[in-house]
Design a protein around this motif. Sequence first.
Motif, PDB file in Angstrom:
ATOM      1  N   CYS A   1       7.762  46.483  19.035  1.00  0.00           N
ATOM      2  CA  CYS A   1       7.282  45.550  18.186  1.00  0.00           C
ATOM      3  C   CYS A   1       5.893  46.523  17.856  1.00  0.00           C
ATOM      4  CB  CYS A   1       6.547  44.175  18.409  1.00  0.00           C
ATOM      5  SG  CYS A   1       7.779  43.053  19.175  1.00  0.00           S
ATOM      6  N   VAL A   2       5.579  46.434  16.478  1.00  0.00           N
ATOM      7  CA  VAL A   2       4.373  47.220  15.948  1.00  0.00           C
ATOM      8  C   VAL A   2       3.708  46.449  15.097  1.00  0.00           C
ATOM      9  CG1 VAL A   2       3.440  49.258  14.921  1.00  0.00           C
ATOM     10  CG2 VAL A   2       5.437  49.754  16.605  1.00  0.00           C
ATOM     11  N   SER A   3       2.407  46.347  15.176  1.00  0.00           N
ATOM     12  CA  SER A   3       1.391  45.771  14.174  1.00  0.00           C
ATOM     13  C   SER A   3       0.909  46.648  13.366  1.00  0.00           C
ATOM     14  CB  SER A   3       0.631  44.792  14.942  1.00  0.00           C
ATOM     15  OG  SER A   3      -0.508  45.373  15.372  1.00  0.00           O
ATOM     16  N   ILE A   4       1.109  46.392  11.988  1.00  0.00           N
ATOM     17  CA  ILE A   4       0.213  46.871  10.852  1.00  0.00           C
ATOM     18  C   ILE A   4      -0.935  46.206  10.229  1.00  0.00           C
ATOM     19  CG2 ILE A   4       0.403  48.307   8.820  1.00  0.00           C
ATOM     20  CD1 ILE A   4       3.347  49.168   9.691  1.00  0.00           C
ATOM     21  N   VAL A   5      -2.203  46.334  10.638  1.00  0.00           N
ATOM     22  CA  VAL A   5      -2.935  45.572  10.122  1.00  0.00           C
ATOM     23  C   VAL A   5      -4.282  46.188   9.790  1.00  0.00           C
ATOM     24  CG1 VAL A   5      -2.406  43.567  11.640  1.00  0.00           C
ATOM     25  CG2 VAL A   5      -4.054  45.074  12.645  1.00  0.00           C
ATOM     26  N   GLY A   6      -4.946  45.427   8.928  1.00  0.00           N
ATOM     27  CA  GLY A   6      -6.294  46.219   8.550  1.00  0.00           C
ATOM     28  C   GLY A   6      -7.309  46.513   9.577  1.00  0.00           C
TER      29      GLY A   6
ATOM     30  N   LEU B   1       0.096  46.489   4.995  1.00  0.00           N
ATOM     31  CA  LEU B   1       1.567  46.922   4.746  1.00  0.00           C
ATOM     32  C   LEU B   1       1.632  47.405   3.383  1.00  0.00           C
ATOM     33  CD1 LEU B   1       4.238  47.194   6.160  1.00  0.00           C
ATOM     34  CD2 LEU B   1       4.742  44.908   5.180  1.00  0.00           C
ATOM     35  N   LYS B   2       1.286  46.931   2.464  1.00  0.00           N
ATOM     36  CA  LYS B   2       1.453  47.538   0.904  1.00  0.00           C
ATOM     37  C   LYS B   2       0.879  48.850   0.894  1.00  0.00           C
ATOM     38  CE  LYS B   2       0.197  46.495  -3.793  1.00  0.00           C
ATOM     39  NZ  LYS B   2      -0.877  47.392  -4.324  1.00  0.00           N
ATOM     40  N   ASP B   3      -0.415  49.059   1.493  1.00  0.00           N
ATOM     41  CA  ASP B   3      -0.859  50.456   1.598  1.00  0.00           C
ATOM     42  C   ASP B   3      -0.097  51.536   2.053  1.00  0.00           C
ATOM     43  OD1 ASP B   3      -2.952  52.303   1.524  1.00  0.00           O
ATOM     44  OD2 ASP B   3      -3.893  51.710   3.381  1.00  0.00           O
ATOM     45  N   VAL B   4       0.409  50.917   3.345  1.00  0.00           N
ATOM     46  CA  VAL B   4       1.477  51.991   4.208  1.00  0.00           C
ATOM     47  C   VAL B   4       2.635  52.123   3.557  1.00  0.00           C
ATOM     48  CG1 VAL B   4       2.809  51.842   6.293  1.00  0.00           C
ATOM     49  CG2 VAL B   4       0.286  51.159   6.334  1.00  0.00           C
ATOM     50  N   LEU B   5       3.250  51.196   2.802  1.00  0.00           N
ATOM     51  CA  LEU B   5       4.569  51.596   1.892  1.00  0.00           C
ATOM     52  C   LEU B   5       4.063  52.653   0.926  1.00  0.00           C
ATOM     53  CD1 LEU B   5       5.968  47.770   1.652  1.00  0.00           C
ATOM     54  CD2 LEU B   5       6.958  49.837   2.944  1.00  0.00           C
ATOM     55  N   GLU B   6       3.083  52.233   0.169  1.00  0.00           N
ATOM     56  CA  GLU B   6       2.574  53.170  -1.146  1.00  0.00           C
ATOM     57  C   GLU B   6       2.375  54.599  -0.432  1.00  0.00           C
ATOM     58  OE1 GLU B   6       0.631  50.355  -4.249  1.00  0.00           O
ATOM     59  OE2 GLU B   6      -0.816  50.881  -2.682  1.00  0.00           O
TER      60      GLU B   6
ATOM     61  N   ASP C   1       9.856  42.846  -3.071  1.00  0.00           N
ATOM     62  CA  ASP C   1      10.574  43.816  -4.012  1.00  0.00           C
ATOM     63  C   ASP C   1      11.056  45.121  -3.373  1.00  0.00           C
ATOM     64  OD1 ASP C   1      10.950  41.541  -5.743  1.00  0.00           O
ATOM     65  OD2 ASP C   1       9.000  42.250  -6.722  1.00  0.00           O
ATOM     66  N   LYS C   2      10.479  45.566  -2.377  1.00  0.00           N
ATOM     67  CA  LYS C   2      10.642  46.877  -1.672  1.00  0.00           C
ATOM     68  C   LYS C   2      11.864  46.547  -0.576  1.00  0.00           C
ATOM     69  CE  LYS C   2       7.722  50.039  -2.664  1.00  0.00           C
ATOM     70  NZ  LYS C   2       7.982  50.453  -4.342  1.00  0.00           N
ATOM     71  N   LEU C   3      12.174  45.461  -0.548  1.00  0.00           N
ATOM     72  CA  LEU C   3      13.346  45.064   0.596  1.00  0.00           C
ATOM     73  C   LEU C   3      14.838  45.650  -0.160  1.00  0.00           C
ATOM     74  CD1 LEU C   3      12.148  41.765   1.758  1.00  0.00           C
ATOM     75  CD2 LEU C   3      12.298  43.706   2.994  1.00  0.00           C
ATOM     76  N   PRO C   4      15.848  45.994   0.649  1.00  0.00           N
ATOM     77  CA  PRO C   4      17.001  46.266   0.252  1.00  0.00           C
ATOM     78  C   PRO C   4      17.592  45.242  -0.586  1.00  0.00           C
ATOM     79  CG  PRO C   4      17.294  46.034   2.730  1.00  0.00           C
ATOM     80  CD  PRO C   4      15.794  46.096   2.226  1.00  0.00           C
ATOM     81  N   SER C   5      18.848  45.505  -1.331  1.00  0.00           N
ATOM     82  CA  SER C   5      19.482  44.678  -1.954  1.00  0.00           C
ATOM     83  C   SER C   5      20.263  43.626  -0.951  1.00  0.00           C
ATOM     84  CB  SER C   5      20.485  45.149  -2.785  1.00  0.00           C
ATOM     85  OG  SER C   5      21.442  45.788  -2.019  1.00  0.00           O
ATOM     86  N   GLU C   6      20.810  42.526  -1.472  1.00  0.00           N
ATOM     87  CA  GLU C   6      21.342  41.463  -0.457  1.00  0.00           C
ATOM     88  C   GLU C   6      22.509  42.061   0.550  1.00  0.00           C
ATOM     89  OE1 GLU C   6      20.507  37.803  -0.572  1.00  0.00           O
ATOM     90  OE2 GLU C   6      18.960  39.175  -0.398  1.00  0.00           O
ATOM     91  N   THR C   7      23.070  43.000  -0.053  1.00  0.00           N
ATOM     92  CA  THR C   7      24.391  43.760   1.041  1.00  0.00           C
ATOM     93  C   THR C   7      24.063  45.093   1.344  1.00  0.00           C
ATOM     94  OG1 THR C   7      25.666  43.871  -1.069  1.00  0.00           O
ATOM     95  CG2 THR C   7      26.012  41.986   0.187  1.00  0.00           C
TER      96      THR C   7
END
Length: 489
Positions: free
Chosen positions: A161-166, A191-196, A230-236
């Motif tokens: 487990c890893v936490s990503i927090v301000g 998390l948004k920052d890390v994804l960007e 919206d960054k998550l993979p599609s349903e399958t």
Amino acid sequence: MADPLERRKAAKTGIDERHWSEKPLEEMKERDWRIFREDFSIAARGGQIPHPLRSWAESSIPKELLEVVDKVGYKEPSAIQRQAIPIGLQNRDIIGIAETGSGKTAAFVIPMLAFISSMPPFTDDIRHLGPYALILAPTRELAQQIETEARKFASPLGFTCVSIVGGRAVEEQQFNLREGAEIIIATPGRLKDVLERHVLVLSQCRYIVMDEADRMVHLGFEADLLFILDKLPSETMAGEDTGMMEVDVGGEDGDGGERVEVRRGRTRVTTLFSATMPPAVERLARKYLKRPAIITIGEAGRAVDTVEQRVEFVTGDEKKKQRMLEILNSGMYPSPIIVFVNQKKTADMVAKDLSRAGWSAATLHSGKNQEQREASLQSLRTGESDILVATDLAGRGIDVQDVSLVINYQMAGTIEAYVHRIGRTGRAGKQGTAITFLTNDDDEVMYDLKQEISKSPVSKVPNELAKHESAQHKVSREMKRKRDADDLG
């Protein structure tokens, strides 16, 4: 339907009146499950709801996970765990309406770990594709609290487990992610920052939990949440079977549902917990959750709608005794009746007063062994006793049909205990009455009591309580001590 008297006569002829806690799992009837859910204030809808957990041992949690639960020291599941875990183990989307501090973390972590255990083990080939599970929380403190709890379960199973927090350097978090992590716990902004920055991708994230969604929205994270989801993979996933299969949906607790076709290859599970459901949270749920099971815990035991709650200020045992006998002798309330007190010596005293006044009374408290407790309950069920005098300690397992009246001879110490007490009447859709004797010493619960009564469509807050100084705001023990000290000074 036979009238209450007929039913109680039938009880003498050997109908199984045992409480669910005395029955093995295979002997549980639908009525037992209904009472079980009432006892733990569990309401669930969404069709095909599995039975809640009576104990860890009876659950279908994988063995290695059960061993961890035992090592962590979880003795009894909490109400939310009892219902959310069986649903979660079916890999269904869940909306959980429950307060903070209700044991939610284990309620989503246990099904999540069962899910991750069925995924391919992390290897060098897939580590960089991101986590299998993502938990979103509104604040750094809550995220770290969840991380501590999740680690207790995940580490023994070999998951990271890893936490990503301000508040922490992005570099440090980047370093923590170098080996990959099956589970990431994050606040939406960071998390948004890390994804960007492309420090992390979510290409194989299959399990999403949004904890305290109402607080995330309240703190202004709605746009960040939408960005992340919206960054998550599609349903399958590629190559998965996307044929159709039939499932039941709709209806309450599995009743009256309909058969619908859903795509078999749906492999994403989304769980959302919230204490309230403001419009923004409802929008999120509608957009990202598919046919969720909806669990509500502790809507004041749901006794509120069928129990008329009355409160009277009565001080001193003599006055209480007189008033109790006036109520009982009014002829308005057929037996069985339950009188709640706070100590066993008070229970014995009240039972004696009732006997002297010509009532047949049984007692239920910690001074009695299991056999004596069962005999007291049985005498109430069969009509041998009219009234049961009980303490909270023995009050948990009271299941007697058709209780017309609950008297709180002494107010409970907490609002939860009060709600449980009044829930002994007004059960199974019937109307009931609860009369509570209050004194000025009950000031710690007056505010909560006023709130509770005002929620009920069939009750009215009496003026004396509404205007009472202690009912205007919560009174803590410390405030009470300080006030008493000031009075003495």
